[in-house]
Design a protein around this motif. Sequence first.
Motif, PDB file in Angstrom:
ATOM      1  N   MET A 162      45.834  60.789  52.137  1.00 30.66           N
ATOM      2  CA  MET A 162      45.619  59.670  53.232  1.00 30.66           C
ATOM      3  C   MET A 162      46.793  58.889  52.311  1.00 30.66           C
ATOM      4  SD  MET A 162      42.454  57.514  53.879  1.00 30.66           S
ATOM      5  CE  MET A 162      42.367  56.549  55.257  1.00 30.66           C
ATOM      6  N   ALA A 163      47.190  57.785  53.017  1.00 34.54           N
ATOM      7  CA  ALA A 163      48.228  56.650  52.414  1.00 34.54           C
ATOM      8  C   ALA A 163      47.448  55.530  52.040  1.00 34.54           C
ATOM      9  CB  ALA A 163      49.127  56.494  53.697  1.00 34.54           C
ATOM     10  N   ASN A 164      48.111  54.797  51.317  1.00 34.88           N
ATOM     11  CA  ASN A 164      47.562  53.427  50.710  1.00 34.88           C
ATOM     12  C   ASN A 164      47.252  52.770  52.069  1.00 34.88           C
ATOM     13  OD1 ASN A 164      47.663  53.784  47.884  1.00 34.88           O
ATOM     14  ND2 ASN A 164      49.913  54.187  48.229  1.00 34.88           N
ATOM     15  N   PRO A 165      46.292  51.885  52.004  1.00 33.09           N
ATOM     16  CA  PRO A 165      45.874  51.138  53.171  1.00 33.09           C
ATOM     17  C   PRO A 165      46.750  49.928  53.268  1.00 33.09           C
ATOM     18  CG  PRO A 165      44.400  50.556  51.321  1.00 33.09           C
ATOM     19  CD  PRO A 165      45.292  51.804  50.866  1.00 33.09           C
ATOM     20  N   ASN A 166      46.821  49.435  54.711  1.00 33.79           N
ATOM     21  CA  ASN A 166      47.875  48.346  55.275  1.00 33.79           C
ATOM     22  C   ASN A 166      47.067  47.209  54.515  1.00 33.79           C
ATOM     23  OD1 ASN A 166      49.089  46.231  56.240  1.00 33.79           O
ATOM     24  ND2 ASN A 166      49.408  47.413  57.942  1.00 33.79           N
ATOM     25  N   LEU A 167      47.721  46.467  53.887  1.00 34.50           N
ATOM     26  CA  LEU A 167      46.614  45.227  53.248  1.00 34.50           C
ATOM     27  C   LEU A 167      46.350  44.118  54.006  1.00 34.50           C
ATOM     28  CD1 LEU A 167      47.924  44.853  49.526  1.00 34.50           C
ATOM     29  CD2 LEU A 167      45.941  46.058  50.531  1.00 34.50           C
ATOM     30  N   ASN A 168      47.155  44.377  55.323  1.00 33.54           N
ATOM     31  CA  ASN A 168      46.836  43.380  56.570  1.00 33.54           C
ATOM     32  C   ASN A 168      45.814  43.833  57.243  1.00 33.54           C
ATOM     33  OD1 ASN A 168      48.929  41.586  56.140  1.00 33.54           O
ATOM     34  ND2 ASN A 168      50.707  43.080  57.100  1.00 33.54           N
ATOM     35  N   SER A 169      45.383  45.148  57.200  1.00 34.08           N
ATOM     36  CA  SER A 169      44.174  45.383  57.932  1.00 34.08           C
ATOM     37  C   SER A 169      42.991  45.982  57.052  1.00 34.08           C
ATOM     38  CB  SER A 169      44.648  46.549  58.765  1.00 34.08           C
ATOM     39  OG  SER A 169      45.013  47.756  57.945  1.00 34.08           O
ATOM     40  N   VAL A 170      42.740  45.321  55.781  1.00 35.19           N
ATOM     41  CA  VAL A 170      41.418  45.366  55.014  1.00 35.19           C
ATOM     42  C   VAL A 170      40.210  45.099  55.507  1.00 35.19           C
ATOM     43  CG1 VAL A 170      40.534  44.886  52.880  1.00 35.19           C
ATOM     44  CG2 VAL A 170      43.137  45.234  52.869  1.00 35.19           C
ATOM     45  N   SER A 171      39.376  46.242  55.860  1.00 42.31           N
ATOM     46  CA  SER A 171      37.997  45.754  56.115  1.00 42.31           C
ATOM     47  C   SER A 171      36.883  45.676  55.155  1.00 42.31           C
ATOM     48  CB  SER A 171      37.724  46.845  57.247  1.00 42.31           C
ATOM     49  OG  SER A 171      37.734  47.923  56.462  1.00 42.31           O
ATOM     50  N   ASN A 172      37.453  46.192  53.931  1.00 41.86           N
ATOM     51  CA  ASN A 172      36.223  46.084  52.669  1.00 41.86           C
ATOM     52  C   ASN A 172      37.137  45.657  51.488  1.00 41.86           C
ATOM     53  OD1 ASN A 172      34.103  47.378  54.372  1.00 41.86           O
ATOM     54  ND2 ASN A 172      35.150  49.312  54.016  1.00 41.86           N
ATOM     55  N   VAL A 173      36.153  44.721  50.924  1.00 44.05           N
ATOM     56  CA  VAL A 173      36.560  44.300  49.402  1.00 44.05           C
ATOM     57  C   VAL A 173      35.201  44.247  48.745  1.00 44.05           C
ATOM     58  CG1 VAL A 173      37.424  42.325  48.000  1.00 44.05           C
ATOM     59  CG2 VAL A 173      38.151  42.825  50.157  1.00 44.05           C
ATOM     60  N   THR A 174      35.452  45.152  47.636  1.00 45.20           N
ATOM     61  CA  THR A 174      34.418  45.618  46.516  1.00 45.20           C
ATOM     62  C   THR A 174      34.832  45.253  45.447  1.00 45.20           C
ATOM     63  OG1 THR A 174      33.702  47.430  48.296  1.00 45.20           O
ATOM     64  CG2 THR A 174      32.642  47.197  46.091  1.00 45.20           C
ATOM     65  N   CYS A 175      33.913  44.532  44.515  1.00 38.91           N
ATOM     66  CA  CYS A 175      34.233  44.216  43.143  1.00 38.91           C
ATOM     67  C   CYS A 175      33.859  45.342  42.211  1.00 38.91           C
ATOM     68  CB  CYS A 175      33.616  42.921  42.942  1.00 38.91           C
ATOM     69  SG  CYS A 175      34.276  41.536  43.671  1.00 38.91           S
ATOM     70  N   HIS A 176      34.617  45.711  41.111  1.00 36.73           N
ATOM     71  CA  HIS A 176      34.258  46.692  40.340  1.00 36.73           C
ATOM     72  C   HIS A 176      34.440  46.189  38.850  1.00 36.73           C
ATOM     73  CE1 HIS A 176      33.877  49.827  43.141  1.00 36.73           C
ATOM     74  NE2 HIS A 176      34.632  49.193  43.731  1.00 36.73           N
ATOM     75  N   ASN A 177      33.861  46.865  37.871  1.00 36.62           N
ATOM     76  CA  ASN A 177      34.242  46.649  36.479  1.00 36.62           C
ATOM     77  C   ASN A 177      34.339  47.671  35.648  1.00 36.62           C
ATOM     78  OD1 ASN A 177      31.696  46.666  35.115  1.00 36.62           O
ATOM     79  ND2 ASN A 177      31.450  44.755  36.140  1.00 36.62           N
ATOM     80  N   SER A 178      35.051  47.896  34.578  1.00 34.79           N
ATOM     81  CA  SER A 178      34.810  49.014  33.615  1.00 34.79           C
ATOM     82  C   SER A 178      34.770  48.326  32.200  1.00 34.79           C
ATOM     83  CB  SER A 178      36.080  49.978  33.544  1.00 34.79           C
ATOM     84  OG  SER A 178      36.148  50.849  32.814  1.00 34.79           O
ATOM     85  N   LEU A 179      33.991  48.756  31.432  1.00 39.73           N
ATOM     86  CA  LEU A 179      33.590  48.243  30.196  1.00 39.73           C
ATOM     87  C   LEU A 179      33.545  49.407  28.844  1.00 39.73           C
ATOM     88  CD1 LEU A 179      30.649  45.846  30.872  1.00 39.73           C
ATOM     89  CD2 LEU A 179      33.155  45.324  31.038  1.00 39.73           C
ATOM     90  N   VAL A 180      34.902  49.660  28.193  1.00 39.57           N
ATOM     91  CA  VAL A 180      35.117  50.757  27.551  1.00 39.57           C
ATOM     92  C   VAL A 180      35.421  50.371  26.150  1.00 39.57           C
ATOM     93  CG1 VAL A 180      36.606  52.839  27.162  1.00 39.57           C
ATOM     94  CG2 VAL A 180      36.107  51.878  29.422  1.00 39.57           C
ATOM     95  N   SER A 181      34.411  50.977  25.135  1.00 38.17           N
ATOM     96  CA  SER A 181      34.789  50.995  23.846  1.00 38.17           C
ATOM     97  C   SER A 181      35.785  51.907  23.475  1.00 38.17           C
ATOM     98  CB  SER A 181      33.463  51.002  22.862  1.00 38.17           C
ATOM     99  OG  SER A 181      32.724  50.116  23.027  1.00 38.17           O
ATOM    100  N   LEU A 182      36.969  51.728  22.613  1.00 34.79           N
ATOM    101  CA  LEU A 182      37.847  52.835  22.440  1.00 34.79           C
ATOM    102  C   LEU A 182      37.580  53.187  20.938  1.00 34.79           C
ATOM    103  CD1 LEU A 182      41.029  50.749  23.187  1.00 34.79           C
ATOM    104  CD2 LEU A 182      39.915  52.279  24.706  1.00 34.79           C
ATOM    105  N   ASN A 183      36.782  54.479  21.153  1.00 36.18           N
ATOM    106  CA  ASN A 183      36.027  54.843  19.839  1.00 36.18           C
ATOM    107  C   ASN A 183      36.973  56.042  19.304  1.00 36.18           C
ATOM    108  OD1 ASN A 183      35.648  56.786  21.758  1.00 36.18           O
ATOM    109  ND2 ASN A 183      33.351  56.573  21.781  1.00 36.18           N
ATOM    110  N   THR A 184      38.130  56.263  19.843  1.00 34.98           N
ATOM    111  CA  THR A 184      39.121  57.178  19.405  1.00 34.98           C
ATOM    112  C   THR A 184      40.541  56.590  19.371  1.00 34.98           C
ATOM    113  OG1 THR A 184      39.968  59.443  19.729  1.00 34.98           O
ATOM    114  CG2 THR A 184      39.297  58.175  21.530  1.00 34.98           C
ATOM    115  N   THR A 185      41.438  57.111  18.789  1.00 40.24           N
ATOM    116  CA  THR A 185      42.959  56.752  18.627  1.00 40.24           C
ATOM    117  C   THR A 185      43.651  57.447  19.760  1.00 40.24           C
ATOM    118  OG1 THR A 185      43.474  58.338  16.983  1.00 40.24           O
ATOM    119  CG2 THR A 185      42.861  55.895  16.322  1.00 40.24           C
ATOM    120  N   SER A 186      42.769  58.171  20.679  1.00 35.11           N
ATOM    121  CA  SER A 186      43.552  58.841  21.705  1.00 35.11           C
ATOM    122  C   SER A 186      43.680  58.095  22.945  1.00 35.11           C
ATOM    123  CB  SER A 186      42.928  60.337  22.108  1.00 35.11           C
ATOM    124  OG  SER A 186      42.933  61.392  20.726  1.00 35.11           O
TER     125      SER A 186
END
Length: 124
Positions: free
Chosen positions: A1-25
Amino acid sequence: MANPNLNSVSNVTCHNSLVSLNTTSATLIVSNANASGSVYLIESLLCANEDGTNNADLTLVQYDTSDNSGNGTTLANTVVVPADATLVVLSKDMAVNLLENQSIYATASAADDLAVSCYWKELS
């Protein structure tokens, strides 16, 4: 599927990611799957140094794949995060679009020193 056309967005959902960097990779912070039908608007990315004594370096890379096997564009390269400090890497005034099949990975110079908080809106 192609990236959505931002002129026709029907849903906006908030997210977060909380990550401890417990390695040097390289560690995954956020990934937008192939054919997700969404664009992620990364509005804020913070990096906190939880070590009370030592500085640590942060490298942040955006990849053109949903994992870190593709071509990467460096967003921050070995930026020093002072001990007991928080660095604003991305903010709403300099937001990044994460298209389908793209990802952001972080690498720390020392394990267990840095924590990354990422906040975004999923537009679909």
